[in-house]
Design a protein around this motif. Structure first.
Motif, PDB file in Angstrom:
ATOM      1  N   GLU A  66       0.773  -1.289  -0.146  1.00  0.00           N
ATOM      2  CA  GLU A  66       0.099   0.014  -0.118  1.00  0.00           C
ATOM      3  C   GLU A  66       0.872   1.187  -0.098  1.00  0.00           C
ATOM      4  N   SER A  67       2.133   1.298   0.543  1.00  0.00           N
ATOM      5  CA  SER A  67       2.724   2.403   0.780  1.00  0.00           C
ATOM      6  C   SER A  67       4.309   2.153   0.265  1.00  0.00           C
TER       7      SER A  67
ATOM      8  N   ASN B  65       0.695   8.571   7.557  1.00  0.00           N
ATOM      9  CA  ASN B  65       2.123   8.308   6.748  1.00  0.00           C
ATOM     10  C   ASN B  65       2.251   9.313   5.448  1.00  0.00           C
TER      11      ASN B  65
ATOM     12  N   ARG C 189      -1.050   6.030  16.413  1.00  0.00           N
ATOM     13  CA  ARG C 189      -0.735   7.388  16.037  1.00  0.00           C
ATOM     14  C   ARG C 189      -1.612   8.613  16.319  1.00  0.00           C
TER      15      ARG C 189
ATOM     16  N   TRP D 147       6.559   2.770   2.468  1.00  0.00           N
ATOM     17  CA  TRP D 147       6.987   2.115   3.653  1.00  0.00           C
ATOM     18  C   TRP D 147       6.954   0.717   3.425  1.00  0.00           C
ATOM     19  N   ARG D 148       5.765   0.222   3.035  1.00  0.00           N
ATOM     20  CA  ARG D 148       5.828  -1.271   2.676  1.00  0.00           C
ATOM     21  C   ARG D 148       6.493  -1.937   1.730  1.00  0.00           C
TER      22      ARG D 148
ATOM     23  N   ASP E 252       6.830  -5.387  12.585  1.00  0.00           N
ATOM     24  CA  ASP E 252       5.785  -3.791  12.361  1.00  0.00           C
ATOM     25  C   ASP E 252       4.802  -3.743  13.272  1.00  0.00           C
ATOM     26  N   ARG E 253       3.779  -4.531  13.032  1.00  0.00           N
ATOM     27  CA  ARG E 253       2.475  -4.282  13.867  1.00  0.00           C
ATOM     28  C   ARG E 253       2.234  -5.363  14.989  1.00  0.00           C
TER      29      ARG E 253
ATOM     30  N   ASP F 191       6.740   8.370   8.666  1.00  0.00           N
ATOM     31  CA  ASP F 191       7.540   7.161   7.969  1.00  0.00           C
ATOM     32  C   ASP F 191       9.025   7.701   7.665  1.00  0.00           C
TER      33      ASP F 191
ATOM     34  N   PHE G 279       4.287   3.197  17.972  1.00  0.00           N
ATOM     35  CA  PHE G 279       3.722   4.129  16.917  1.00  0.00           C
ATOM     36  C   PHE G 279       2.748   5.453  17.814  1.00  0.00           C
TER      37      PHE G 279
END
Ligand code: GYE
Length: 334
Positions: A55-56, A240, A190, A58-59, A132-133, A268, A151
């Motif tokens: 999705e990003s 992000n 966040r 970052w990913r 990560d999560r 990010d 976060f």
């Protein structure tokens, strides 16, 4: 004629011999299996990894880090992209259990709803590493460790910077917030950290807050709605970089100057975000490192060895202003 027949007989003999060798080879490999439902004991670690999606920025950087680190560590990686769907992650994890991988690692797309599948992994004797999560399971024995960022802290750092910037503001400061994917730990945390920090100044108010799903397209679309519905927006806090980058297009299209008319804070610090910050379109970024691969592989080896590992390993991070982004950009790895 006679010669040809002799040749074909020889060929057949060779083929039979080859297949005998092949079967023998497979059987020999089979011997190294421990059997009895355990994982393979051939010295090589197999990791099943379920990634959130793509999705990003970052990913993408996170996926590259994990793949490269697995190769460097000599770990066989089975990788699945869940396309941001929990059901796909559960399916992937069940497949890894069936395949009897040595370690399962995953980045849970949302926080809730993992107990059943984690219990299945535990019952199969396969250790799980969260990366990560995290998950909200009450039973911490369902996984070995959680490697990733704090976060809440990231949200707090973003909010604290804003409080400092606006300390002399005499009137209300209108903030809009682009949240990450609904139910995801970084979105929940966040939001929480930022809210806690800006509570220090009652002038700072979040007037609209909605998910942009951590994507550029989502950020752009929701920012368009925010701009239509709110004539006075002073600050954008995006969970992000990608959503912030999408929002830039909406802000420019609305005839406003990003970074000046609207102060933009993101999280990010991927390359495109850092570039926007260096260019003065963003104003502040709280870093979140995606380079988790090497630590993850290290943990996998320890866990496979039966060694104790800390229950929580926090990623070290920093923050960037525009000046700091200019300095850091040339050496930025992602
Ligand atoms: O901030 C965002 C990505 O879980 C920390 O997910 C990660 C977040 C990251 O889509 O860009």
């Amino acid at each position: 004629m006679g010669k040809m027949r002799t040749q074909s007989v020889r060929w057949r003999a060779a083929a039979v011999l080859a297949s005998v060798l092949l079967v023998g080879g497979v059987a020999a490999c089979g011997n190294s299996d421990t059997g009895g439902g355990g994982t393979k004991d051939d010295g090589k670690i197999t990791m099943g990894f379920s990634q959130v999606g793509a999705e990003s920025g970052w990913r993408t950087a996170n996926t590259i880090s994990i793949k490269e680190a697995a190769t460097a560590a000599g770990i066989e990686l089975k990788f699945d992209d869940a396309q941001q769907k929990q059901e796909n992650q559960i399916k992937a994890i069940r497949n890894y259990i069936q395949q009897k991988v040595d370690v399962i690692a995953f980045s849970p797309v949302v926080e809730s709803g993992w107990d059943t599948v984690l219990k299945e992994a535990k019952d199969a004797g396969i250790p799980v590493i969260l990366t990560d999560r995290s998950v909200d399971s009450a039973d911490k024995s369902l996984y070995k460790t959680f490697l990733g960022s704090d976060f809440v802290k990231e949200g707090k750092l973003a909010g604290e910077w804003l409080v400092e910037q606006k300390k002399t503001a005499s009137g209300p400061v209108n903030i809009v917030e682009l949240q990450g994917s609904t139910g995801a730990a970084p979105a929940n945390d966040r939001k929480k950290g930022f809210a806690e920090a800006i509570a220090a100044n009652p002038n700072l108010k979040v007037i609209a807050s909605q998910t942009g799903d951590f994507t550029r397209a989502g950020g752009k679309q929701v920012m368009e709605q925010f701009l239509k519905a709110n004539p006075k927006i002073d600050v954008l806090f995006a969970h992000n970089d990608d959503m912030g980058l999408g929002a830039l297009e909406a802000i420019t299209a609305a005839g406003k100057v990003p970074g000046k008319d609207i102060t933009i804070i993101t999280i990010d610090a991927v390359k495109d975000g850092m570039q926007a910050l260096a260019d003065g379109k963003f104003n502040f970024i709280a870093e979140c490192s995606p380079l988790l691969g090497p630590q993850l592989m290290d943990l996998a080896k320890k866990v496979k060895d039966g060694q104790e590992v800390p229950a929580r390993i926090e990623t070290q991070e920093t923050t960037f202003t525009s000046e700091q982004a200019k300095e850091a950009l040339p050496n930025r790895k992602y």
